[in-house]
Design a protein around this motif. Structure first.
Motif, PDB file in Angstrom:
ATOM      1  N   LEU A  65       0.821  -1.304   0.250  1.00 12.28           N
ATOM      2  CA  LEU A  65      -0.087   0.241  -0.036  1.00 12.28           C
ATOM      3  C   LEU A  65       0.773   1.289   0.334  1.00 12.28           C
ATOM      4  O   LEU A  65       0.356   2.551  -0.464  1.00 12.28           O
ATOM      5  CB  LEU A  65      -0.916   0.326   0.974  1.00 12.28           C
ATOM      6  CG  LEU A  65      -1.686  -0.914   0.975  1.00 12.28           C
ATOM      7  CD1 LEU A  65      -2.660  -1.385   2.158  1.00 12.28           C
ATOM      8  CD2 LEU A  65      -3.190  -0.299  -0.503  1.00 12.28           C
ATOM      9  N   ILE A  66       1.636   1.239   0.626  1.00  8.60           N
ATOM     10  CA  ILE A  66       2.153   2.279   0.595  1.00  8.60           C
ATOM     11  C   ILE A  66       3.352   2.632  -0.383  1.00  8.60           C
ATOM     12  O   ILE A  66       3.247   4.153  -1.543  1.00  8.60           O
ATOM     13  CB  ILE A  66       4.230   2.342   1.985  1.00  8.60           C
ATOM     14  CG1 ILE A  66       3.572   2.650   3.029  1.00  8.60           C
ATOM     15  CG2 ILE A  66       4.888   3.574   1.129  1.00  8.60           C
ATOM     16  CD1 ILE A  66       4.246   1.937   4.501  1.00  8.60           C
ATOM     17  N   ALA A  67       3.788   1.301  -1.529  1.00  8.87           N
ATOM     18  CA  ALA A  67       4.133   1.581  -2.709  1.00  8.87           C
ATOM     19  C   ALA A  67       3.259   1.731  -4.106  1.00  8.87           C
ATOM     20  O   ALA A  67       3.449   3.340  -3.969  1.00  8.87           O
ATOM     21  CB  ALA A  67       5.185   0.498  -2.991  1.00  8.87           C
ATOM     22  N   ILE A  68       2.242   1.485  -3.390  1.00 11.04           N
ATOM     23  CA  ILE A  68       1.040   1.965  -4.835  1.00 11.04           C
ATOM     24  C   ILE A  68       0.665   3.682  -4.402  1.00 11.04           C
ATOM     25  O   ILE A  68       0.629   3.986  -5.068  1.00 11.04           O
ATOM     26  CB  ILE A  68      -0.182   1.752  -4.239  1.00 11.04           C
ATOM     27  CG1 ILE A  68      -0.069  -0.542  -4.964  1.00 11.04           C
ATOM     28  CG2 ILE A  68      -1.242   1.964  -5.115  1.00 11.04           C
ATOM     29  CD1 ILE A  68      -1.161  -1.125  -4.555  1.00 11.04           C
ATOM     30  N   GLY A  69       0.793   3.908  -2.831  1.00  7.41           N
ATOM     31  CA  GLY A  69       0.432   5.347  -2.128  1.00  7.41           C
ATOM     32  C   GLY A  69       1.605   6.645  -3.117  1.00  7.41           C
ATOM     33  O   GLY A  69       1.371   7.281  -3.268  1.00  7.41           O
ATOM     34  N   THR A  70       2.346   5.940  -3.175  1.00  2.00           N
ATOM     35  CA  THR A  70       4.123   6.617  -3.367  1.00  2.00           C
ATOM     36  C   THR A  70       3.575   6.907  -5.282  1.00  2.00           C
ATOM     37  O   THR A  70       4.238   8.005  -5.316  1.00  2.00           O
ATOM     38  CB  THR A  70       5.020   6.118  -3.552  1.00  2.00           C
ATOM     39  OG1 THR A  70       4.449   6.225  -2.058  1.00  2.00           O
ATOM     40  CG2 THR A  70       6.742   6.922  -3.426  1.00  2.00           C
ATOM     41  N   TRP A  71       3.800   6.124  -6.037  1.00  4.84           N
ATOM     42  CA  TRP A  71       4.237   5.665  -7.118  1.00  4.84           C
ATOM     43  C   TRP A  71       2.577   6.340  -7.758  1.00  4.84           C
ATOM     44  O   TRP A  71       2.395   7.093  -8.987  1.00  4.84           O
ATOM     45  CB  TRP A  71       3.927   4.549  -7.684  1.00  4.84           C
ATOM     46  CG  TRP A  71       5.345   3.655  -7.159  1.00  4.84           C
ATOM     47  CD1 TRP A  71       6.621   4.630  -6.726  1.00  4.84           C
ATOM     48  CD2 TRP A  71       5.447   2.786  -7.188  1.00  4.84           C
ATOM     49  NE1 TRP A  71       7.820   3.507  -6.212  1.00  4.84           N
ATOM     50  CE2 TRP A  71       6.889   2.640  -6.898  1.00  4.84           C
ATOM     51  CE3 TRP A  71       5.175   1.169  -7.167  1.00  4.84           C
ATOM     52  CZ2 TRP A  71       8.163   2.038  -6.278  1.00  4.84           C
ATOM     53  CZ3 TRP A  71       5.399   0.010  -6.515  1.00  4.84           C
ATOM     54  CH2 TRP A  71       7.127   0.363  -6.144  1.00  4.84           C
ATOM     55  N   SER A  72       1.102   5.400  -7.322  1.00  5.51           N
ATOM     56  CA  SER A  72      -0.098   5.660  -8.360  1.00  5.51           C
ATOM     57  C   SER A  72      -1.052   6.826  -7.294  1.00  5.51           C
ATOM     58  O   SER A  72      -1.328   8.331  -7.400  1.00  5.51           O
ATOM     59  CB  SER A  72      -0.246   5.209  -9.085  1.00  5.51           C
ATOM     60  OG  SER A  72      -0.750   3.715  -8.425  1.00  5.51           O
ATOM     61  N   ASN A  73      -2.156   5.836  -6.636  1.00  6.17           N
ATOM     62  CA  ASN A  73      -2.892   6.448  -6.147  1.00  6.17           C
ATOM     63  C   ASN A  73      -2.803   6.382  -4.754  1.00  6.17           C
ATOM     64  O   ASN A  73      -2.060   5.928  -3.714  1.00  6.17           O
ATOM     65  CB  ASN A  73      -3.981   5.177  -5.792  1.00  6.17           C
ATOM     66  CG  ASN A  73      -4.659   4.827  -6.629  1.00  6.17           C
ATOM     67  OD1 ASN A  73      -4.897   4.668  -7.890  1.00  6.17           O
ATOM     68  ND2 ASN A  73      -4.721   2.855  -7.080  1.00  6.17           N
ATOM     69  N   VAL A  74      -2.763   7.567  -4.115  1.00  6.24           N
ATOM     70  CA  VAL A  74      -2.347   8.380  -3.057  1.00  6.24           C
ATOM     71  C   VAL A  74      -3.010   8.128  -1.950  1.00  6.24           C
ATOM     72  O   VAL A  74      -2.456   7.995  -0.525  1.00  6.24           O
ATOM     73  CB  VAL A  74      -2.655  10.282  -3.365  1.00  6.24           C
ATOM     74  CG1 VAL A  74      -3.830  11.076  -3.111  1.00  6.24           C
ATOM     75  CG2 VAL A  74      -2.219  11.057  -1.982  1.00  6.24           C
TER      76      VAL A  74
END
Length: 161
Positions: A65-74
């Motif tokens: 989730l941290i990776a996704i939040g960093t790259w695309s879905n805030v």
């Protein structure tokens, strides 16, 4: 996303982790994955126990989730950080303050921490998969209630119920 929305999502996730942790502890750790968790209810030999694998498993969704939040879905970032914050506080409390696996620099003598330490120790009064009390961390019942429940459970198990 506004900073307030970010903080709100993080805090709600942190608090929601208590429900998730309770369910996992009660029905998975004291259920079908008792084979891992049993090591936590027995004397530990060495620095690690099989139960420590749960920390790795529970960290994986937070990392994703941290990776996704960093790259695309805030929105995923505060969720991942809320999970991570809960895990960090739980680790400090559970492994440091309660089980003394490392020094915390904190005595935990406040009423807030004493109630949680007492509840966790009452949970460990039982060394089997069944019959334990207090599966939570932040929300715990009083020691008086937990002791009464332990007595009731011991009485019903000895009467064949």
């Amino acid at each position: 996303m506004t900073p307030l929305a970010f903080l709100l999502i993080l805090v709600v996730t942190f608090l929601g982790m208590e429900v998730f942790a309770w369910v996992m502890h009660r029905y998975v750790m004291h259920g079908w994955l008792w084979s891992w968790h049993r090591s936590h209810h027995e004397p530990r030999e060495g620095a690690f126990e099989l139960n420590d694998l749960f920390a790795v498993v529970f960290a994986l969704p937070a990392i994703v989730l941290i990776a996704i939040g960093t790259w695309s879905n805030v929105w995923a970032l505060p969720v991942g950080l809320g999970i991570t914050a809960y895990g960090a506080v739980y680790f400090y409390f559970h492994d440091g303050l309660v089980h003394r696996r490392f020094p915390t620099g904190f005595d935990g003598r406040s009423g807030f921490w004493q109630r949680r330490i007492q509840a966790h120790r009452l949970h460990h009064a039982i060394h089997t998969k069944h019959g334990c009390v207090s599966y939570g961390f932040l929300w715990v019942r009083s020691a008086r209630e937990l002791k009464a429940e332990l007595v009731q459970k011991r009485g019903s198990s000895s009467s064949g119920a």
